[in-house]
Design an enzyme around this catalytic site. Structure first.
Site, mmCIF file in Angstrom:
data_model
loop_
_atom_site.group_PDB
_atom_site.id
_atom_site.type_symbol
_atom_site.label_atom_id
_atom_site.label_comp_id
_atom_site.label_asym_id
_atom_site.label_seq_id
_atom_site.Cartn_x
_atom_site.Cartn_y
_atom_site.Cartn_z
ATOM 1 N N ARG A 47 0.984 -1.051 -0.046
ATOM 2 C CA ARG A 47 -0.228 -0.099 0.108
ATOM 3 C C ARG A 47 0.776 1.189 0.136
ATOM 4 O O ARG A 47 1.933 1.340 0.713
ATOM 5 C CB ARG A 47 -0.723 -0.135 1.352
ATOM 6 C CG ARG A 47 -2.060 -0.929 1.156
ATOM 7 C CD ARG A 47 -2.892 -0.658 2.253
ATOM 8 N NE ARG A 47 -3.830 -1.888 2.105
ATOM 9 C CZ ARG A 47 -4.665 -2.143 3.283
ATOM 10 N NH1 ARG A 47 -4.694 -1.626 4.294
ATOM 11 N NH2 ARG A 47 -5.127 -3.344 3.184
ATOM 12 N N LYS A 101 -11.562 -12.279 4.814
ATOM 13 C CA LYS A 101 -12.707 -11.864 5.710
ATOM 14 C C LYS A 101 -13.709 -11.263 4.564
ATOM 15 O O LYS A 101 -13.601 -10.992 3.602
ATOM 16 C CB LYS A 101 -12.586 -10.598 6.705
ATOM 17 C CG LYS A 101 -11.578 -9.566 6.309
ATOM 18 C CD LYS A 101 -11.030 -8.677 7.199
ATOM 19 C CE LYS A 101 -10.285 -7.443 6.845
ATOM 20 N NZ LYS A 101 -8.938 -7.530 7.168
ATOM 21 N N THR A 149 -2.009 -10.338 14.014
ATOM 22 C CA THR A 149 -2.843 -9.551 13.181
ATOM 23 C C THR A 149 -2.510 -9.957 11.604
ATOM 24 O O THR A 149 -1.505 -9.985 11.288
ATOM 25 C CB THR A 149 -2.617 -8.455 13.452
ATOM 26 O OG1 THR A 149 -2.697 -8.022 14.802
ATOM 27 C CG2 THR A 149 -3.429 -7.194 12.770
ATOM 28 N N SER A 194 -7.928 -1.227 0.511
ATOM 29 C CA SER A 194 -9.174 -1.669 1.713
ATOM 30 C C SER A 194 -9.868 -0.418 2.232
ATOM 31 O O SER A 194 -10.393 0.438 1.474
ATOM 32 C CB SER A 194 -8.306 -2.317 2.844
ATOM 33 O OG SER A 194 -9.358 -2.795 3.773
ATOM 34 N N HIS A 195 -9.651 -0.072 3.374
ATOM 35 C CA HIS A 195 -10.734 1.080 3.935
ATOM 36 C C HIS A 195 -9.761 2.410 3.655
ATOM 37 O O HIS A 195 -10.164 3.419 4.436
ATOM 38 C CB HIS A 195 -10.667 0.656 5.452
ATOM 39 C CG HIS A 195 -9.239 0.232 6.136
ATOM 40 N ND1 HIS A 195 -8.711 -0.783 5.936
ATOM 41 C CD2 HIS A 195 -8.900 0.935 6.748
ATOM 42 C CE1 HIS A 195 -7.646 -1.176 6.514
ATOM 43 N NE2 HIS A 195 -7.254 0.028 7.189
ATOM 44 N N ASP A 242 -16.466 -1.921 3.867
ATOM 45 C CA ASP A 242 -15.277 -0.994 3.833
ATOM 46 C C ASP A 242 -15.153 -0.856 2.232
ATOM 47 O O ASP A 242 -15.780 -1.616 1.346
ATOM 48 C CB ASP A 242 -14.161 -1.455 4.514
ATOM 49 C CG ASP A 242 -13.332 -2.482 3.562
ATOM 50 O OD1 ASP A 242 -13.986 -3.262 3.237
ATOM 51 O OD2 ASP A 242 -12.237 -2.617 4.123
ATOM 52 N N LYS A 297 -2.296 -6.551 -3.969
ATOM 53 C CA LYS A 297 -1.811 -7.737 -3.274
ATOM 54 C C LYS A 297 -2.103 -8.782 -4.128
ATOM 55 O O LYS A 297 -2.955 -9.001 -4.917
ATOM 56 C CB LYS A 297 -2.322 -7.767 -1.905
ATOM 57 C CG LYS A 297 -3.954 -8.112 -1.993
ATOM 58 C CD LYS A 297 -4.142 -8.554 -0.265
ATOM 59 C CE LYS A 297 -5.619 -8.964 -0.500
ATOM 60 N NZ LYS A 297 -6.137 -9.095 0.891
ATOM 61 N N ARG A 346 -1.352 1.434 17.571
ATOM 62 C CA ARG A 346 -2.623 1.078 18.054
ATOM 63 C C ARG A 346 -2.542 0.318 19.419
ATOM 64 O O ARG A 346 -1.509 -0.240 19.667
ATOM 65 C CB ARG A 346 -3.154 -0.183 17.082
ATOM 66 C CG ARG A 346 -3.050 0.154 15.630
ATOM 67 C CD ARG A 346 -3.968 -0.948 14.781
ATOM 68 N NE ARG A 346 -3.719 -0.654 13.489
ATOM 69 C CZ ARG A 346 -4.328 0.183 12.578
ATOM 70 N NH1 ARG A 346 -5.176 1.252 13.233
ATOM 71 N NH2 ARG A 346 -4.362 0.108 11.293
ATOM 72 N N ASP A 358 -14.438 -6.461 2.723
ATOM 73 C CA ASP A 358 -14.215 -7.303 3.451
ATOM 74 C C ASP A 358 -14.440 -7.029 4.906
ATOM 75 O O ASP A 358 -14.449 -8.191 5.756
ATOM 76 C CB ASP A 358 -12.709 -7.772 3.302
ATOM 77 C CG ASP A 358 -11.641 -6.795 3.805
ATOM 78 O OD1 ASP A 358 -12.050 -5.702 3.728
ATOM 79 O OD2 ASP A 358 -10.417 -7.246 3.374
ATOM 80 N N ARG A 359 -14.575 -5.807 5.352
ATOM 81 C CA ARG A 359 -14.942 -5.323 6.719
ATOM 82 C C ARG A 359 -16.263 -5.262 6.804
ATOM 83 O O ARG A 359 -17.205 -5.147 5.904
ATOM 84 C CB ARG A 359 -14.186 -4.064 6.982
ATOM 85 C CG ARG A 359 -12.689 -4.523 6.993
ATOM 86 C CD ARG A 359 -11.943 -2.901 7.728
ATOM 87 N NE ARG A 359 -10.685 -3.246 8.026
ATOM 88 C CZ ARG A 359 -9.759 -2.615 8.747
ATOM 89 N NH1 ARG A 359 -10.213 -1.618 9.248
ATOM 90 N NH2 ARG A 359 -8.633 -2.639 8.792
ATOM 91 N N ASP A 415 -13.204 -2.215 -0.102
ATOM 92 C CA ASP A 415 -13.181 -3.602 -0.963
ATOM 93 C C ASP A 415 -13.983 -4.646 -0.278
ATOM 94 O O ASP A 415 -13.966 -5.917 -0.570
ATOM 95 C CB ASP A 415 -11.480 -4.169 -0.849
ATOM 96 C CG ASP A 415 -11.096 -4.449 0.573
ATOM 97 O OD1 ASP A 415 -11.451 -4.049 1.528
ATOM 98 O OD2 ASP A 415 -10.044 -5.478 0.690
#
Ligand code: G1P
Ligand code: ZN
Length: 543
Positions: free
Chosen positions: A22, A376, A344, A113-114, A277, A126, A496, A281-282, A279
């Site tokens: 990314r 996911k 993770t 993604s998000h 999200d 990816k 995080r 997956d969330r 893409d």
């Protein structure tokens, strides 16, 4: 049409992170940047000669241009066939499904993604392996090594392929098959869930809002929720995918999907609400007056999955990423099934799913999924919730409260400190690590530290070892805090901090999570000297 071999040089920093490579879109659009990485993928997987790959993305800015480049490169590298969604669109779970369903040699997913999209925002690429899942570290390492030694890439000199028309065309020797991005995925969902029961639920007046956040799930949600399941037209909000996601962050959490949260907390709340999200997956799950944390959602789904036809035989096991709350572990215990704790990133679930050791997996970062694909899956989680609600005929809040009464409630929150100076963030982590042995027995904000460790993981299937996957602080009463640096951010470092506290007493289970966790939050900030290191005292995002 001729094949050009273009001389190039390694470009620094093309190291795939938690989920692919990314970078800022402008970086990806820079000279040779995308081409180098794509050639490195091809080289890293032993070439694509005669292979079939899936290609799709979340529709963000540069998705269409990148798709044309990847197609021409695949053709020049001898690929036999590329299967792609119309408009080069595929949600990540739909791509995973297509890779598996069609027995392909893997796929390339274009998504960040998000993260927001646009010329000033983010892009990503990816590679997923033939099992449909994100490439494991061993593969991403090989790809990375290729980026470091690359001397040239191959690309076909050709005009753009029409990706708007469904059907198969030729690009040089390679077939380009454009498919309806929704069709196969829709069939899979109908096979897993009791559509009849969900249709009856909607027919009874049950109301729902699904916020597609102008990202890829819009067409999927409209087809499945509104057309197949009879949810009222208008159930799907922001259903048209836009290259810049309408200017927002397509991240389904209480910060970026605030309007939806406000809706369920207000007087005009629907029975159920959800968001997905960039893409697809969330997922975020909401009920009238309630936000369900992803960790709780995983636990509720694990406890009730058997109500959906696809999971009627029961679960083989469950898995969660380490920072995800331990709520699902107690469900697994009751069910008498295995519970795994992984680093993770979804790639760590792949082996467990392939080996039939886990059926449901989840991450606190709004990721939930099962062995139906190897990613996911946002809409899948929403449909499983709907299936459970359709059988139980209970509200989300009622269901969740009953779950907490039975299993206890894990108050949970993640605090993100974004765009922190990378060296400062590293120093904070290093200092905590080196001071770890002196901290147990000492108290901070009234909480006694019992242990501090670094999470390392030995994959139970292939025995691969992953070290330094986050620091954990355990407190006396069973509370826990986890610290790690994001592997998906594109600016500085994102720190995080994940906090949780188990409350078994039903009379104390209805506090606000931030209030319930106040002492843990304070203790961590003191232990890691957060302000001194980062010059911040308030996180940018609280989930
Ligand atoms: C984040 C999430 C992680 C998720 C990943 C990809 O990674 O924390 O759970 O798998 O995005 O969606 P991070 O930025 O923390 O490395
Ligand atoms: Zn995503």
């Amino acid at each position: 049409m001729s094949i050009a071999t273009i001389n190039t040089q390694p470009i620094e920093g093309q190291k795939p992170g938690t989920s692919g490579l990314r970078k800022k879109t402008k970086v990806f659009m820079g000279p040779h940047y995308l081409e180098n990485f794509v050639q490195a993928i091809f080289n890293g997987i032993g070439g694509v000669d005669g292979k079939t790959l899936v290609l799709g993305g979340d529709g963000r800015y540069f998705n269409d241009r990148a798709a044309q480049v990847i197609l021409r490169m695949a053709a020049a590298n001898g690929a036999a066939r590329i299967i792609t969604g119309q408009g080069a669109l595929l949600s990540t779970p739909a791509a995973s499904h297509l890779i598996r369903k069609r027995g392909t040699d893997g796929g390339i997913i274009m998504s960040a993604s998000h993260n927001p999209g646009g010329p000033e925002e983010d892009f990503g690429v990816k590679f997923n392996t033939p099992n449909g899942g994100p490439a494991p570290e061993e593969v991403t390492e090989r790809i990375f090594r290729e980026t470091e030694i690359l001397a040239n890439y191959r690309i076909l000199e050709a005009r753009d392929v029409d990706l708007d028309t469904i059907g198969t065309t030729q690009l040089g020797e390679m077939a380009v098959e454009v498919v309806d991005p929704v069709a196969e995925y829709r069939l899979l969902m109908a096979a897993l869930f009791d559509f009849e029961a969900i249709r009856a639920l909607f027919a009874s007046g049950f109301t729902m809002r699904f916020d597609a956040m102008h990202a890829v799930t819009g067409p999927y949600a409209k087809a499945i929720l509104e057309s197949d399941l009879g949810a009222r037209p208008g159930t799907v909000l922001n259903g048209t995918p836009l290259p810049d996601f309408g200017g927002g962050h397509p991240d389904p959490n209480p910060v970026w999907a605030k309007a939806l949260v406000d809706l369920v907390m207000g007087g005009d709340a629907p029975d159920f609400a959800a968001a997905s999200d960039g893409d697809g997956d969330r997922n975020m799950i909401l009920g009238r007056g309630i936000y369900v944390t992803p960790s709780d959602s995983l636990a509720v789904l694990a406890a009730n999955a058997h109500l959906a036809p696809g999971y009627a035989a029961g679960l083989k096991g469950v898995a969660r990423s380490m920072p995800t709350s331990r709520a699902v572990d107690r469900v697994a215990e009751k069910l008498g099934i295995e519970a795994f704790e992984t680093p993770t990133g979804w790639k760590f679930f792949g082996n467990l799913l392939d080996a039939g050791r886990a059926t449901l997996c989840g991450e606190e970062s709004a990721g939930t999924g099962s062995d139906h694909v190897r990613e996911k899956d946002g809409l899948w989680a929403v449909l499983l919730w709907l299936n459970i609600l359709a059988v139980k005929r209970k509200g989300v809040a009622e269901l969740l409260k009953a779950h907490w009464q039975e299993y206890g409630r894990d108050y949970y929150s993640r605090h993100d400190y974004e765009a922190v100076d990378a060296d400062a963030a590293k120093a904070l982590m290093e200092e905590l690590k080196s001071s770890a042995s002196g901290l147990p027995g000492r108290s901070f904000a009234g909480l006694e530290v019992t242990a501090i460790d670094e999470f390392n993981y030995d994959d139970p299937i292939d025995r691969s070892h992953s070290s330094a996957q986050g620091l954990r602080i355990f407190f006396k009463a069973g509370s826990r805090a986890v610290l790690r640096l994001s592997g998906t951010g594109t600016v500085g470092a994102t720190l995080r901090i994940y906090m949780e506290k188990l409350e078994r007493d039903p009379a104390s289970q209805s506090q606000d999570a931030q209030a319930a966790l106040a002492d843990v939050i304070k203790a961590v900030q003191e232990i890691v000297k957060l302000k001194a290191h980062t010059e911040r005292s308030e996180p940018d995002v609280k989930t």
